[in-house]
Design a protein around this motif. Structure first.
Motif, PDB file in Angstrom:
ATOM      1  N   ARG A  97      38.967  67.047  54.761  1.00 30.35           N
ATOM      2  CA  ARG A  97      40.051  66.127  54.403  1.00 30.35           C
ATOM      3  C   ARG A  97      39.510  64.721  54.177  1.00 30.35           C
ATOM      4  N   MET A  98      38.522  64.333  55.004  1.00 29.46           N
ATOM      5  CA  MET A  98      37.923  63.007  54.820  1.00 29.46           C
ATOM      6  C   MET A  98      37.181  62.934  53.492  1.00 29.46           C
ATOM      7  N   GLU A  99      36.521  64.017  53.094  1.00 24.60           N
ATOM      8  CA  GLU A  99      35.825  64.049  51.794  1.00 24.60           C
ATOM      9  C   GLU A  99      36.804  63.814  50.658  1.00 24.60           C
ATOM     10  N   ASP A 100      37.945  64.430  50.746  1.00 24.66           N
ATOM     11  CA  ASP A 100      38.936  64.253  49.688  1.00 24.66           C
ATOM     12  C   ASP A 100      39.422  62.805  49.643  1.00 24.66           C
ATOM     13  N   GLN A 101      39.569  62.190  50.825  1.00 27.67           N
ATOM     14  CA  GLN A 101      39.997  60.786  50.869  1.00 27.67           C
ATOM     15  C   GLN A 101      38.922  59.875  50.248  1.00 27.67           C
ATOM     16  N   ILE A 102      37.672  60.131  50.552  1.00 27.85           N
ATOM     17  CA  ILE A 102      36.601  59.287  50.011  1.00 27.85           C
ATOM     18  C   ILE A 102      36.536  59.432  48.499  1.00 27.85           C
ATOM     19  N   ILE A 103      36.703  60.665  48.013  1.00 29.17           N
ATOM     20  CA  ILE A 103      36.694  60.874  46.562  1.00 29.17           C
ATOM     21  C   ILE A 103      37.823  60.089  45.911  1.00 29.17           C
ATOM     22  N   ALA A 104      38.946  59.954  46.657  1.00 23.41           N
ATOM     23  CA  ALA A 104      40.098  59.218  46.126  1.00 23.41           C
ATOM     24  C   ALA A 104      39.902  57.711  46.224  1.00 23.41           C
ATOM     25  N   GLY A 105      38.844  57.249  46.889  1.00 26.80           N
ATOM     26  CA  GLY A 105      38.547  55.825  46.954  1.00 26.80           C
ATOM     27  C   GLY A 105      38.801  55.208  48.304  1.00 26.80           C
ATOM     28  N   ALA A 106      39.245  55.987  49.296  1.00 21.83           N
ATOM     29  CA  ALA A 106      39.525  55.454  50.623  1.00 21.83           C
ATOM     30  C   ALA A 106      38.258  55.451  51.461  1.00 21.83           C
ATOM     31  N   ALA A 107      38.407  54.872  52.669  1.00 22.70           N
ATOM     32  CA  ALA A 107      37.290  54.833  53.617  1.00 22.70           C
ATOM     33  C   ALA A 107      37.826  55.263  54.976  1.00 22.70           C
ATOM     34  N   PRO A 108      37.912  56.581  55.230  1.00 23.44           N
ATOM     35  CA  PRO A 108      38.553  57.088  56.451  1.00 23.44           C
ATOM     36  C   PRO A 108      37.761  56.691  57.701  1.00 23.44           C
ATOM     37  N   GLN A 109      38.539  56.552  58.803  1.00 27.72           N
ATOM     38  CA  GLN A 109      37.932  56.233  60.076  1.00 27.72           C
ATOM     39  C   GLN A 109      37.354  57.506  60.725  1.00 27.72           C
ATOM     40  N   GLY A 110      36.260  57.358  61.479  1.00 31.96           N
ATOM     41  CA  GLY A 110      35.667  58.486  62.187  1.00 31.96           C
ATOM     42  C   GLY A 110      34.767  59.372  61.332  1.00 31.96           C
ATOM     43  N   TRP A 111      34.489  58.915  60.160  1.00 35.67           N
ATOM     44  CA  TRP A 111      33.644  59.718  59.251  1.00 35.67           C
ATOM     45  C   TRP A 111      32.250  59.953  59.831  1.00 35.67           C
ATOM     46  N   LEU A 112      31.634  58.927  60.348  1.00 39.98           N
ATOM     47  CA  LEU A 112      30.271  59.055  60.854  1.00 39.98           C
ATOM     48  C   LEU A 112      30.209  59.966  62.076  1.00 39.98           C
ATOM     49  N   GLY A 113      31.157  59.842  62.981  1.00 38.76           N
ATOM     50  CA  GLY A 113      31.145  60.693  64.162  1.00 38.76           C
ATOM     51  C   GLY A 113      31.353  62.160  63.816  1.00 38.76           C
TER      52      GLY A 113
END
Length: 621
Positions: A234-250
């Motif tokens: 789900r975070m990958e889809d958000q990043i592709i959409a241009g967002a920067a989701p929290q907790g990605w690195l963890g």
């Protein structure tokens, strides 16, 4: 040896075939065992190095984004350097296993040598986030190429599973690349690269899960089905959409560690799976090689036994044939020459081979035929010799009576012309007497002419010259006063006369023939030298061989009767006759009379009359 050589051809082929089978089957087993060695020395150190480079790449990306410190980056760089040194140390043990592996390891070394340059650009601020990530990616790609090269193995199931496990490991590498790019807000170029990475990773995972064995698939499926993995998607889809989701690195750190554990476990399972397979291949190789070896030993033993038996039988046949040719037949011929009775035993060769037995019987038949031929030849030779002796004796009787009449006529003749003719007849009679003696010598008997007392060798040479038709051309030079034993005077006169006559016949009529003599350490030498055309070295060698070893008289070789008579007379008294070239171009005959037949001169100094005086005919005006 030829029989053994023929047997060695198929036996050598069997040995080569056995060696090839053993080598092929054993090499398969050894290659499977090498799989585990390559895992320890190449693949596992490469995995460890990839992990450290991935962490350094992430720390470098944090530094370039301003979210990380240099202390953390230095720590990761040190760990990368340690992993690099360990990789170089272990890979050096197995990189020479093949040219392909060596080439791939050298390529990894080349990329690792660029690591300091990449770090320098980052520290100097000359590289942006995307460029730095791509630089680290090239090193990791070289390591994964090494993985694929080392994973090649003849066992297809293990190779297929190893290839799928490598694909899963590369999927984890793509995940760490996503992690390094999406640490914060992304640019358009970064999002474009991120989108490609996400698509490639998902495709590799979906494809690999369908190809893995159940024992290897369970761990991977549980990881893909975990809540953390679904949250990451789900975070990958958000990043592709241009967002920067929290907790990605963890989230990605947790999944990367889980992927590492799964891949390491799968690789170890494949490495352990290759060992029992190699044992089974080795057992099969040993069984096959042992069976072939046993058959080869049986074949070699049987072949050598048969070859040894044939060799012994043929060797016995060969020895029997050589005995017949070199001992029996010469002995029979020698006995027949002496007039003895001969008995020829049967030629028997013990053999279990019909063909060899037949050859033995054939040799026995040949032996009897040869003996019969030798007996017939001996009888023929004796008959011819008897004819020669009878004719010679009759001729000698007539010639003796003729000489008596000629001597009586010479005493009563008063006319010089008549006296000259009588001397010519007397000389002709002397020559005829010598030819009659030649027939006696050919028959094997001894002429009756001899002297009771020693005769000076000068008189012997003059007497020999007097028995030659063209005696006027003969010059007998003065020589020492040594004397020749009386019993052999007649034979030596005959011998020298034959050589002088031969010299006069084979030299031009106007050239002289010189007879000279001198004392030597071994006796006395008479030389008869002509000035003719001479002979070739080959012809001289042939004649000297005949003179040294008198052959049996051949009726078909009647044009060399004089040479045969000379050789017989020389052999009878141990006289050595040798022909050699003359300095004048002709031929010189050297007669060496042993010292046993030569006596010292008489004490008296007066000149003795020659045993056979020469008559000099004075031509009329």
């Amino acid at each position: 040896m030829k029989i053994i050589g023929l047997l060695l051809v198929p036996l050598a082929s069997m040995v080569v075939l056995w060696g090839v089978i053993t080598a092929v089957t054993a090499s398969e087993s050894l290659e499977l065992r090498q799989y585990k060695t390559l895992w320890k020395n190449l693949r596992h150190p490469a995995y460890e190095l990839i992990t450290e480079i991935q962490r350094e790449r992430l720390a470098s990306a944090k530094l370039l984004r301003g979210t990380g410190g240099r202390t953390d980056l230095a720590t990761h760089r040190a760990r990368t350097d340690t992993a690099t040194g360990e990789f170089r140390r272990l890979s050096a043990r197995s990189k020479d296993r093949s040219d392909e592996i060596r080439t791939q390891v050298e390529a990894v070394y080349t990329h690792l040598n660029r690591l300091d340059g990449i770090r320098g650009e980052i520290d100097a601020g000359l590289s942006d986030r995307l460029r730095a990530v791509e630089a680290y990616n090239s090193i990791i790609d070289a390591l994964f190429s090494l993985h694929k090269r080392v994973a090649l193995i003849d066992d297809i199931p293990i190779y297929e599973q190893s290839r799928v496990v490598i694909d899963m490991a590369y999927a984890k590498e793509l995940l760490t690349r996503e992690e390094a790019i999406a640490l914060g807000p992304t640019t358009t170029a970064e999002r474009r690269l991120f989108t490609q990475l996400v698509g490639n990773r998902r495709f590799l995972i979906d494809q690999a899960l369908g190809e893995l064995d159940p024992s290897l698939r369970d761990t991977q499926v549980s990881l893909i089905a975990s809540p953390s993995y679904q949250r990451m998607r789900r975070m990958e889809d958000q990043i592709i959409a241009g967002a920067a989701p929290q907790g990605w690195l963890g989230t990605t750190d947790e999944l990367a560690k889980a992927f590492d554990d799964a891949q390491l476990k799968a690789s170890q399972m494949l490495s352990e799976r290759a060992e029992p397979v190699s044992d089974a291949v080795m057992q099969r190789a040993l069984l096959l090689a042992g069976t072939c070896f046993a058959l080869m030993i049986v074949s070699i033993g049987f072949s050598l036994r048969m070859g040894n038996r044939l060799s012994k039988e043929l060797g016995a046949l060969r020895l029997a044939a050589l005995e017949v040719a070199q001992e029996r037949l010469p002995e029979v011929v020698a006995k027949l020459r002496k007039g003895e009775t001969v008995e020829m035993p049967e030629l028997s060769v013990a053999s279990t081979t019909v063909e060899i037995d037949d050859v033995g019987q054939a040799f026995s038949t040949v032996q009897h035929t040869a003996v019969e031929a030798a007996v017939g030849q001996a009888q023929l030779r004796d008959g011819v010799g008897l004819v020669f002796r009878n004719l010679a004796r009759r001729s000698q009787t007539l010639l003796h009576r003729q000489r008596i009449q000629l001597e009586d006529m010479q005493h009563r003749a008063t006319d010089p012309e008549d006296l000259d003719d009588l001397f010519r007849l007397d000389h002709l009679t002397t020559r005829m007497r010598r030819h009659a003696e030649g027939l006696i010598i050919l028959s094997g008997a001894t002429p009756g002419r001899g002297w009771s007392r020693p005769v000076p060798l000068l008189d012997v040479a003059r007497g020999a010259a007097a028995e030659v038709e063209d005696y006027r051309r003969v010059t007998v030079e003065p020589m020492p006063g040594k004397r020749l034993a009386g019993p052999i005077v007649g034979d030596v006169i005959h011998l020298v006369a034959e050589l002088i006559e031969n010299a006069t016949v084979y030299s031009p009529p106007h050239t002289p023939v010189i007879v000279r003599g001198e004392e030597t350490a071994r006796g006395f030498v008479l030389e008869v030298e002509d000035r003719g055309l001479g002979m070739s070295p080959e012809h001289l060698a042939e004649l000297n061989e005949r003179l040294a070893s008198p052959p049996e008289f051949d009726l078909a070789d009647s044009d060399k009767l004089g040479l045969f008579v000379v050789s017989r007379l020389a052999a009878r008294h141990d006289i050595r006759v040798t022909l050699r070239g003359s300095p004048y171009g002709g031929t010189t005959a050297i007669v060496l009379i042993p010292a046993d037949h030569v006596a010292d001169p008489e004490p008296e100094t007066h000149v003795k009359e020659p045993a056979r005086p020469m008559m000099r005919v004075v031509p009329r005006d």
